[in-house]
Design a protein around this motif. Structure first.
Motif, PDB file in Angstrom:
ATOM      1  N   GLN A  94      42.877  11.652   8.203  1.00 45.75           N
ATOM      2  CA  GLN A  94      42.036  11.866   7.030  1.00 45.75           C
ATOM      3  C   GLN A  94      40.555  11.776   7.384  1.00 45.75           C
ATOM      4  O   GLN A  94      39.729  12.561   6.882  1.00 45.75           O
ATOM      5  N   LYS A  95      40.200  10.831   8.255  1.00 48.02           N
ATOM      6  CA  LYS A  95      38.798  10.703   8.646  1.00 48.02           C
ATOM      7  C   LYS A  95      38.340  11.890   9.490  1.00 48.02           C
ATOM      8  O   LYS A  95      37.195  12.342   9.394  1.00 48.02           O
ATOM      9  N   ILE A  96      39.244  12.408  10.317  1.00 45.47           N
ATOM     10  CA  ILE A  96      38.894  13.594  11.104  1.00 45.47           C
ATOM     11  C   ILE A  96      38.750  14.802  10.184  1.00 45.47           C
ATOM     12  O   ILE A  96      37.874  15.654  10.391  1.00 45.47           O
ATOM     13  N   SER A  97      39.581  14.866   9.160  1.00 44.76           N
ATOM     14  CA  SER A  97      39.458  15.956   8.185  1.00 44.76           C
ATOM     15  C   SER A  97      38.107  15.891   7.480  1.00 44.76           C
ATOM     16  O   SER A  97      37.476  16.928   7.220  1.00 44.76           O
ATOM     17  N   THR A  98      37.656  14.674   7.191  1.00 44.35           N
ATOM     18  CA  THR A  98      36.336  14.506   6.582  1.00 44.35           C
ATOM     19  C   THR A  98      35.236  14.954   7.543  1.00 44.35           C
ATOM     20  O   THR A  98      34.258  15.607   7.141  1.00 44.35           O
TER      21      THR A  98
END
Length: 451
Positions: free
Chosen positions: A257-261
């Motif tokens: 999720q953080k990489i998607s952000t």
């Protein structure tokens, strides 16, 4: 003497008949060249101009034929809508430039003509092409296309980002050979950095970014995709399990999720081509193709970067890459197949590929052209050298479905909604029944040497 009196003379009628015969004969001798209708699915401005230039060169060298170039863009991998409609309607083209990966699928649907009656008359035509490109044009042991162009994938590294993380970019020099996956992970996690809010503002490597997708890793790990003896797809083979286990482990370690952000911040949906985390010094490594050289030159000409071999599994030291590209075909029921083949042979031969390579910076599949160094800018020479050990995707009649379903497997593993084994079993359950329609089937002329 009046004209009417002269025309009443018997010999006058004979003279008129002779004059009319000569006139009609002259008209017949100056009939226009026979048309070759050429569809192309590669329709950007640069490629279209190159294809028109090739058609012009062919027309000049073949005055009895005239190629008419018609753009016919595809809506996606394996899309056959326009071709099916035209072939069934009897209004298909005489030549078609299409994604080489889809040749087996289109041939299995009966949309392409078998080129063996033409190629069998030429001595050692097979040997003139790069082996991986030729193998991708085969269906049931016969060629259904001639390879046109190709590409290659490498690891790009951003020297500015590496230095900021205390890493010497010299470690990535191609002279050192391909980097091992464990070493890449070590360097990448050393680069990772988060801001005060806990969001990434610098990332080392994202294994699903750019050309780092399911097929890239499956080929790198040695996947064979298909068992000839059983006529079965092999999604649970060790190489496939390793591929998606790697995705799972890396996505969990990074926090998907953080990489998607991060990617949404530095390369949001529908962003301009210039908005790329690698270009803006926020991403250290990425896997991409030779086409990215022109983008870097256009958008970030001062970017401090390098290219090296693709990362490889820890138990292997031999370099790896894979290549795609396009191919020239003759659709079933073409009205001028002989003219179509003459154009195929010109465009996919040294004359046409020389023009295409020079104008588009694509790589050729005609082996002898790799020795013509003047066709390449310095950056492209490294990519050209990797073609000696490149491999293609397997030319299976369900290639498009395989690609789509593997993308679904990748999403499930990245989002941790299914284990690699569960997701791959679902892939098998969905695609094998489609493959079964073509059994018995043998994947001839293709194998993955990295097994």
């Amino acid at each position: 003497m009046s004209v009417q009196w002269w025309l009443r003379k018997p010999y006058a009628v004979l003279v008129l008949v002779l004059l009319l015969s000569l006139l009609l004969g002259a008209c017949g001798n100056h009939a226009g060249p026979k048309e070759v209708v050429f569809w192309t699915s590669v329709t950007d401005d640069i490629d279209m101009q190159a294809q028109r230039d090739i058609a012009t060169a062919f027309n000049q060298a073949n005055p009895t034929l005239h190629v008419r170039v018609v753009p016919e863009p595809s809506t996606g991998i394996g899309d056959s809508t326009a071709l099916i409609t035209s072939v069934r309607g009897g209004v298909g083209p005489d030549a078609f430039l299409m994604d080489r990966f889809t040749v087996g699928q289109q041939a299995a649907l009966g949309l392409l003509a078998d080129l063996y009656p033409y190629t069998s008359k030429e001595q050692n035509l097979t040997g003139q092409y790069l082996p991986f490109a030729w193998s991708e044009t085969q269906f049931q042991g016969h060629p259904y296309a001639l390879p046109m162009d190709t590409d290659a994938r490498v690891l790009y590294y951003n020297k500015t980002v590496l230095r900021a993380a205390g890493i010497d970019p010299a470690e990535l020099d191609p002279k050192n050979g391909p980097i091992k996956m464990s070493k890449l992970k070590e360097l990448a996690f050393k680069v990772n950095h988060k801001d005060a809010h806990g969001n990434y503002d610098r990332v080392g490597f994202i294994p699903w970014f750019g050309q780092a997708f399911h097929t890239t890793w499956a080929l790198d790990y040695g996947a064979q995709f298909f068992d000839n003896k059983q006529c079965q797809l092999t999604p649970l083979e060790p190489a496939m399990l390793k591929t998606f286990t790697m995705y799972h482990d890396w996505s969990q370690a990074l926090d998907f999720q953080k990489i998607s952000t991060f990617t949404a911040t530095y390369q949001p949906a529908n962003a301009l081509p210039s908005q790329n985390p690698f270009y803006s010094n926020h991403l250290a490594f990425k896997i991409d193709g030779d086409w990215d050289l022109s983008s870097i030159k256009q958008y970030v000409p001062k970017l401090d970067y390098g290219v090296t071999y693709m990362p490889v599994p820890d138990d292997r030291s031999t370099p790896f890459t894979w290549s795609g590209g396009f191919a020239m075909t003759i659709p079933t029921g073409a009205s001028n197949p002989d003219g179509g083949y003459r154009f195929l042979r010109f465009m996919a031969g040294p004359e046409g590929q020389r023009i295409y390579t020079k104008e588009t910076s694509h790589l050729p599949t005609w082996k002898a052209l790799l020795d013509e160094k003047q066709l390449y800018d310095p950056g492209h020479l490294f990519f050209a050298r990797t073609l000696a050990f490149s491999v293609s995707r397997p030319p299976l009649p369900v290639g498009g479905q395989i690609s789509d379903e593997l993308a679904s497997v990748q999403d499930k593993v990245d989002f941790n909604t299914a284990s690699p084994k569960e997701a791959l079993q679902e892939f098998y359950n969905r695609v094998q029944p489609q493959m079964q329609q073509y059994c018995p089937f043998k994947l001839e002329g293709w194998s993955n040497p990295y097994k």
